[in-house]
Structures are given as C-alpha cells and as structure tokens.
Design a protein around this motif. Structure first.
Motif, mmCIF file in Angstrom:
data_model
loop_
_atom_site.group_PDB
_atom_site.id
_atom_site.type_symbol
_atom_site.label_atom_id
_atom_site.label_comp_id
_atom_site.label_asym_id
_atom_site.label_seq_id
_atom_site.Cartn_x
_atom_site.Cartn_y
_atom_site.Cartn_z
ATOM 1 N N PHE A 91 0.829 -1.209 0.000
ATOM 2 C CA PHE A 91 0.000 0.000 0.000
ATOM 3 C C PHE A 91 0.864 1.261 0.000
ATOM 4 O O PHE A 91 0.542 2.238 -0.673
ATOM 5 N N PHE A 92 1.971 1.236 0.747
ATOM 6 C CA PHE A 92 2.862 2.385 0.764
ATOM 7 C C PHE A 92 3.497 2.605 -0.613
ATOM 8 O O PHE A 92 3.583 3.744 -1.087
ATOM 9 N N LEU A 93 3.923 1.526 -1.255
ATOM 10 C CA LEU A 93 4.493 1.657 -2.597
ATOM 11 C C LEU A 93 3.472 2.177 -3.597
ATOM 12 O O LEU A 93 3.785 3.017 -4.444
ATOM 13 N N LEU A 94 2.229 1.706 -3.509
ATOM 14 C CA LEU A 94 1.187 2.225 -4.387
ATOM 15 C C LEU A 94 0.910 3.694 -4.111
ATOM 16 O O LEU A 94 0.632 4.473 -5.034
ATOM 17 N N HIS A 95 0.980 4.091 -2.855
ATOM 18 C CA HIS A 95 0.775 5.500 -2.494
ATOM 19 C C HIS A 95 1.893 6.374 -3.056
ATOM 20 O O HIS A 95 1.638 7.475 -3.558
ATOM 21 N N VAL A 96 3.129 5.887 -2.967
ATOM 22 C CA VAL A 96 4.260 6.649 -3.493
ATOM 23 C C VAL A 96 4.139 6.799 -5.007
ATOM 24 O O VAL A 96 4.435 7.847 -5.572
ATOM 25 N N LEU A 97 3.683 5.748 -5.691
ATOM 26 C CA LEU A 97 3.495 5.799 -7.136
ATOM 27 C C LEU A 97 2.207 6.509 -7.539
ATOM 28 O O LEU A 97 1.880 6.560 -8.726
ATOM 29 N N GLU A 98 1.469 7.015 -6.567
ATOM 30 C CA GLU A 98 0.201 7.722 -6.767
ATOM 31 C C GLU A 98 -0.844 6.854 -7.465
ATOM 32 O O GLU A 98 -1.603 7.305 -8.304
ATOM 33 N N LEU A 99 -0.887 5.577 -7.093
ATOM 34 C CA LEU A 99 -1.876 4.648 -7.634
ATOM 35 C C LEU A 99 -2.873 4.190 -6.567
ATOM 36 O O LEU A 99 -3.744 3.379 -6.855
ATOM 37 N N TYR A 100 -2.736 4.659 -5.347
ATOM 38 C CA TYR A 100 -3.597 4.238 -4.252
ATOM 39 C C TYR A 100 -4.593 5.341 -3.927
ATOM 40 O O TYR A 100 -4.502 6.029 -2.919
ATOM 41 N N TYR A 101 -5.549 5.524 -4.820
ATOM 42 C CA TYR A 101 -6.624 6.489 -4.586
ATOM 43 C C TYR A 101 -7.915 5.870 -5.109
ATOM 44 O O TYR A 101 -7.911 5.130 -6.082
ATOM 45 N N PHE A 102 -9.003 6.156 -4.429
ATOM 46 C CA PHE A 102 -10.286 5.554 -4.764
ATOM 47 C C PHE A 102 -11.365 6.621 -4.730
ATOM 48 O O PHE A 102 -11.262 7.615 -4.026
ATOM 49 N N LYS A 103 -12.428 6.365 -5.480
ATOM 50 C CA LYS A 103 -13.518 7.338 -5.564
ATOM 51 C C LYS A 103 -14.455 7.264 -4.369
ATOM 52 O O LYS A 103 -15.085 8.248 -4.021
ATOM 53 N N ASP A 104 -14.561 6.093 -3.763
ATOM 54 C CA ASP A 104 -15.434 5.990 -2.606
ATOM 55 C C ASP A 104 -14.851 5.008 -1.590
ATOM 56 O O ASP A 104 -13.894 4.289 -1.868
ATOM 57 N N LEU A 105 -15.424 4.998 -0.411
ATOM 58 C CA LEU A 105 -14.919 4.198 0.693
ATOM 59 C C LEU A 105 -15.088 2.706 0.443
ATOM 60 O O LEU A 105 -14.246 1.903 0.840
ATOM 61 N N PHE A 106 -16.168 2.306 -0.228
ATOM 62 C CA PHE A 106 -16.410 0.890 -0.494
ATOM 63 C C PHE A 106 -15.280 0.284 -1.321
ATOM 64 O O PHE A 106 -14.795 -0.807 -1.017
ATOM 65 N N ARG A 107 -14.836 0.969 -2.359
ATOM 66 C CA ARG A 107 -13.757 0.446 -3.199
ATOM 67 C C ARG A 107 -12.443 0.372 -2.423
ATOM 68 O O ARG A 107 -11.666 -0.560 -2.599
ATOM 69 N N LEU A 108 -12.190 1.343 -1.573
ATOM 70 C CA LEU A 108 -10.994 1.333 -0.743
ATOM 71 C C LEU A 108 -10.990 0.127 0.183
ATOM 72 O O LEU A 108 -10.000 -0.604 0.277
ATOM 73 N N LEU A 109 -12.112 -0.093 0.868
ATOM 74 C CA LEU A 109 -12.197 -1.213 1.805
ATOM 75 C C LEU A 109 -12.157 -2.557 1.083
ATOM 76 O O LEU A 109 -11.514 -3.504 1.559
ATOM 77 N N LEU A 110 -12.816 -2.661 -0.071
ATOM 78 C CA LEU A 110 -12.813 -3.908 -0.825
ATOM 79 C C LEU A 110 -11.412 -4.253 -1.306
ATOM 80 O O LEU A 110 -10.934 -5.381 -1.126
ATOM 81 N N PHE A 111 -10.723 -3.296 -1.895
ATOM 82 C CA PHE A 111 -9.382 -3.548 -2.400
ATOM 83 C C PHE A 111 -8.412 -3.844 -1.265
ATOM 84 O O PHE A 111 -7.643 -4.807 -1.317
ATOM 85 N N SER A 112 -8.450 -3.038 -0.210
ATOM 86 C CA SER A 112 -7.517 -3.230 0.903
ATOM 87 C C SER A 112 -7.754 -4.564 1.602
ATOM 88 O O SER A 112 -6.800 -5.287 1.909
ATOM 89 N N GLY A 113 -9.009 -4.894 1.840
ATOM 90 C CA GLY A 113 -9.314 -6.167 2.486
ATOM 91 C C GLY A 113 -8.901 -7.375 1.654
ATOM 92 O O GLY A 113 -8.366 -8.357 2.179
ATOM 93 N N SER A 114 -9.117 -7.305 0.349
ATOM 94 C CA SER A 114 -8.742 -8.431 -0.495
ATOM 95 C C SER A 114 -7.236 -8.587 -0.602
ATOM 96 O O SER A 114 -6.720 -9.708 -0.606
ATOM 97 N N VAL A 115 -6.502 -7.486 -0.629
ATOM 98 C CA VAL A 115 -5.036 -7.575 -0.690
ATOM 99 C C VAL A 115 -4.483 -8.104 0.629
ATOM 100 O O VAL A 115 -3.582 -8.953 0.628
ATOM 101 N N ILE A 116 -5.023 -7.641 1.741
ATOM 102 C CA ILE A 116 -4.566 -8.142 3.040
ATOM 103 C C ILE A 116 -4.850 -9.626 3.165
ATOM 104 O O ILE A 116 -3.991 -10.407 3.598
ATOM 105 N N LEU A 117 -6.038 -10.069 2.768
ATOM 106 C CA LEU A 117 -6.378 -11.489 2.818
ATOM 107 C C LEU A 117 -5.471 -12.304 1.914
ATOM 108 O O LEU A 117 -5.013 -13.394 2.290
ATOM 109 N N PHE A 118 -5.151 -11.795 0.740
ATOM 110 C CA PHE A 118 -4.264 -12.505 -0.178
ATOM 111 C C PHE A 118 -2.864 -12.663 0.417
ATOM 112 O O PHE A 118 -2.279 -13.749 0.354
#
Length: 134
Positions: A91-118
C-alpha cells in the motif's frame, strides 16, 4: 568544444520545457493529453475479485490438511501479522506511485481487504507448505 555542445543541448531542452509549460497552462485551446490508459468502470472490483479468488484457493490448500497442534493460535497470529505488514508495504508503494486512490470508501475497503487477505494466505501457504519452519 564538447562543453559548448552540452550547454547548447541543455539550453534547447530548457527552452522546450518552457514552451510546453506555457502551452499547457494557457487558454489557447491546446492541451497536452496524458499517456494514461482509461481504466474500465469496474477495474477495482475486478482486481479485488481476483485477489479474493486467489486467497480462497491458497487458504483451501493451507486448511485442507490439519495444521500442526503445536502453538496453533500463535502461528496463525504471527502469519497474519506478517501478511498484514507485507500488504502495508504494498500500500505504501502504491501510495508513493500515486496509484492508491479511490472514488469511494467501499472500493478502498474492498481492495484493501482483499489484498490483506491474499498476503495472509500467501504467507500461510509459504509457512505451512514449505517445510522450512516446522
């Protein structure tokens, strides 16, 4: 003579840079389009679904056989923390590359939760199936 050549090339590049900056900021109707590809409407959901499916398959292989009874809960907690730390680095690397931004909270939680689970599933399969740690 070589230094004059490099200085001339540097001056040309500075002039072109100044020209492009003035064109992009002016209201003359000229715009410089970015080279980014347009993402599909459900790109985040598709990537999250792929991570969830991959994590499900990995967790199936981990829990298919009974786990060793020795320090069972401690092992699960440690592998979960290692997986969460690895996902936070991503997540930090995606933030540095400016790729970690979402339009709404649902997409943020869905993506973050799925990556953490993976990543938790990936660490568990490496831990239990490699045989190096047991």
């Amino acid at each position: 003579m070589a230094w004059d050549l490099f200085e001339t090339v540097g001056n040309i590049i500075d002039g072109l840079d100044l020209l492009f900056r003035s064109l992009s900021s002016s209201d003359s109707g000229y715009t410089i389009r970015s080279a980014k590809k347009k993402r599909s409407k459900y790109f985040t959901e598709k990537v999250s679904a792929c991570f969830i499916v991959a994590a499900t398959v990995l967790l199936f292989f981990v829990f298919k056989d009974p786990l060793p009874a020795e320090n069972y809960t401690q092992t699960l907690i440690v592998t979960s923390l290692i997986g969460a730390a690895a996902s936070l680095i991503l997540f930090f690397l995606l933030h540095v590359l400016e790729l970690y931004y979402f339009k709404d909270l649902f997409r943020l939680l869905l993506f973050s939760g799925s990556v953490i689970l993976f990543f938790i599933a990936l660490v568990m399969i490496i831990y239990f199936r490699s045989g190096l740690f047991i």
